[in-house]
Design an enzyme around this catalytic site. Structure first.
Site, PDB file in Angstrom:
ATOM      1  N   THR A 324      42.553  32.836  43.047  1.00 40.18           N
ATOM      2  CA  THR A 324      41.524  32.195  43.868  1.00 40.18           C
ATOM      3  C   THR A 324      40.929  30.982  43.142  1.00 40.18           C
ATOM      4  O   THR A 324      41.123  30.804  41.938  1.00 40.18           O
ATOM      5  CB  THR A 324      40.363  33.166  44.190  1.00 40.18           C
ATOM      6  OG1 THR A 324      39.652  33.452  42.991  1.00 40.18           O
ATOM      7  CG2 THR A 324      40.873  34.463  44.800  1.00 40.18           C
ATOM      8  N   CYS A 325      40.177  30.179  43.895  1.00 40.34           N
ATOM      9  CA  CYS A 325      39.581  28.975  43.318  1.00 40.34           C
ATOM     10  C   CYS A 325      38.238  29.248  42.669  1.00 40.34           C
ATOM     11  O   CYS A 325      37.509  28.328  42.323  1.00 40.34           O
ATOM     12  CB  CYS A 325      39.442  27.906  44.392  1.00 40.34           C
ATOM     13  SG  CYS A 325      41.047  27.407  45.015  1.00 40.34           S
ATOM     14  N   ASP A 326      37.890  30.527  42.507  1.00 35.20           N
ATOM     15  CA  ASP A 326      36.645  30.885  41.830  1.00 35.20           C
ATOM     16  C   ASP A 326      36.913  30.877  40.326  1.00 35.20           C
ATOM     17  O   ASP A 326      37.862  31.508  39.858  1.00 35.20           O
ATOM     18  CB  ASP A 326      36.208  32.281  42.287  1.00 35.20           C
ATOM     19  CG  ASP A 326      34.875  32.679  41.697  1.00 35.20           C
ATOM     20  OD1 ASP A 326      33.948  32.945  42.474  1.00 35.20           O
ATOM     21  OD2 ASP A 326      34.756  32.734  40.462  1.00 35.20           O
ATOM     22  N   ASN A 367      38.811  34.350  49.710  1.00 35.05           N
ATOM     23  CA  ASN A 367      39.472  33.043  49.561  1.00 35.05           C
ATOM     24  C   ASN A 367      40.838  33.016  50.268  1.00 35.05           C
ATOM     25  O   ASN A 367      41.715  32.229  49.937  1.00 35.05           O
ATOM     26  CB  ASN A 367      39.654  32.705  48.067  1.00 35.05           C
ATOM     27  CG  ASN A 367      39.424  31.237  47.741  1.00 35.05           C
ATOM     28  OD1 ASN A 367      39.477  30.865  46.567  1.00 35.05           O
ATOM     29  ND2 ASN A 367      39.166  30.388  48.712  1.00 35.05           N
TER      30      ASN A 367
END
Ligand code: PLP
Length: 377
Positions: A324-326, A367
């Site tokens: 994910t982009c976290d 996400n």
């Protein structure tokens, strides 16, 4: 031990990420626990993995269940578990949920506060209740302190209040924290309980059970021992030191130790690259991460052992990250993991001992990455 899982992965090559669970291994884990601790009744902590095939498998071999919510209770009942074999172990419950549990025939409830005594006494007069006390969690990789449990000094007045309110004060419980590596923690809890048994007896209340909670450890990359035999031997000695020959009814609530070693998680490498800021470092991005089921990698607390396909001869250190982009979705950065030097996108990485606290922690597609699929073999 997990040949069945390896065969399944080899033959079916399922889409990743997924967890494959060997139900026979779960039965073996349960059986070895009842052999090591014949003096205890096993209440499987449903939250570790609430999948229906696991609940019915355990029910078929005579296991009991520790549930924390109505959906967990309903899942146990749907798996054919008799209501008398389910304990409602959450000390914080809505009145409506207590009433629903009572209507389903549940008769054993945890509590740790006066407010909960009042709710229980109103919804289900005459129910058996046990009081959870707080104990030290040092030595636990995944501590559970503070949120639940009263101070030991509060337990006697609370149990007396329960009796006065028309409940049956059955005993005491504690939880030493999850993945507990020091058997001494159970000894401390047990000796506290024995003191309280005597205090209550002096007040005319005969307690019948101690619930030692969960926390029984399994083997991860950063924890090789103690093995369960050692833990149960230490607990047995502590029980006899505290209670003499005449042991009370002893309950245990293992979650991790029943299911963790029965599962393997298969993932795929999405990208391997070098990042040059903050020192040159190899980064491996997988299709599974913190929000797809590997919640226990928070703080790098639980360090799973990884398996790589083929027979790599050279390993290099790498940061392992989720998809994910976290930016918190990094599994291991400080724990110095090594990966095959030739690891590349499309290769598979398998996490060992992932039957507990994975699929159940998978968020609903954070996400846009789908939660873990589970296969049972
Ligand atoms: C989570 C939990 C367990 C199970 O703990 P494990 O460390 O998985 O054995 C048992 N009892 C209670 C009350 C829990 O909250």
């Amino acid at each position: 031990m997990t040949v069945k899982i390896d065969n399944y992965l080899e033959q079916n090559n399922p889409a990743t990420p997924c967890v494959v669970v060997d139900l026979e291994q779960i039965v073996q884990n349960f059986r070895s626990m009842t052999e090591l601790a014949p003096w205890a009744e096993v209440f499987y902590a449903v939250k570790a993995n609430p999948a229906m095939p696991i609940l019915s498998t355990l029910n078929n071999v005579g296991c009991s269940f520790d549930a924390a919510s109505i959906p967990e209770i309903e899942a146990c009942l749907a798996a054919g578990v008799p209501a008398q074999q389910i304990s409602y172990g959450n000390t914080v419950k809505k009145s409506a949920d207590i009433a629903t549990a009572a209507a389903r025939g549940i008769g054993l409830f945890a509590f740790d506060s006066l407010g909960e005594v009042e709710k229980l006494a109103t919804a289900i007069p005459g129910a058996k209740v046990f009081c959870r006390i707080v104990v030290a969690n040092d030595g636990a990789r995944w501590p559970l302190t503070r949120k639940f449990g009263c101070a030991p000094d509060e337990a006697a007045p609370l149990l007396l209040a329960a009796a006065q309110a028309g409940l049956v004060p059955a005993g005491l419980s504690f939880h030493v924290g999850s993945q507990q590596t020091e058997p001494e923690r159970w000894r401390e809890g047990i000796s506290r309980c024995a003191v309280l048994f005597e205090q209550l007896a002096a007040e005319g209340v005969a307690l019948e059970l101690v619930n030692l909670g969960g926390g029984f450890p399994v083997s991860y990359r950063n924890d090789d021992g103690p093995d369960l035999g050692e833990v149960f031997d230490a607990i047995k000695r502590a029980l006899h030191e505290a209670f003499g020959d005449d042991l009370p009814r002893v309950l245990i609530e293992p979650g991790r130790a029943v299911v963790a070693t029965a599962g393997k998680l298969r993932s795929e490498v999405i990208l391997v690259t070098e990042r040059i800021y903050g020192g040159r470092q190899r980064w491996v991005y997988l299709d599974v991460g913190r929000y797809g089921g590997l919640a226990e990698t928070e703080g790098e607390a639980i360090q799973y052992q990884l398996e790589f396909s083929g027979l790599p001869d050279k390993f290099v250190s790498a940061v392992i990250a989720g998809p994910t982009c976290d930016s918190h979705d990094v599994l291991y950065e400080d724990a110095s993991y090594d990966v095959p030097a030739g690891l590349k996108a499309g290769d598979q990485v398998t996490f060992r001992n992932t039957g507990a606290y994975t699929s159940t922690y998978a968020s609903i597609g954070f996400n846009g990455f789908a939660p873990l699929t589970e296969h049972f073999v």
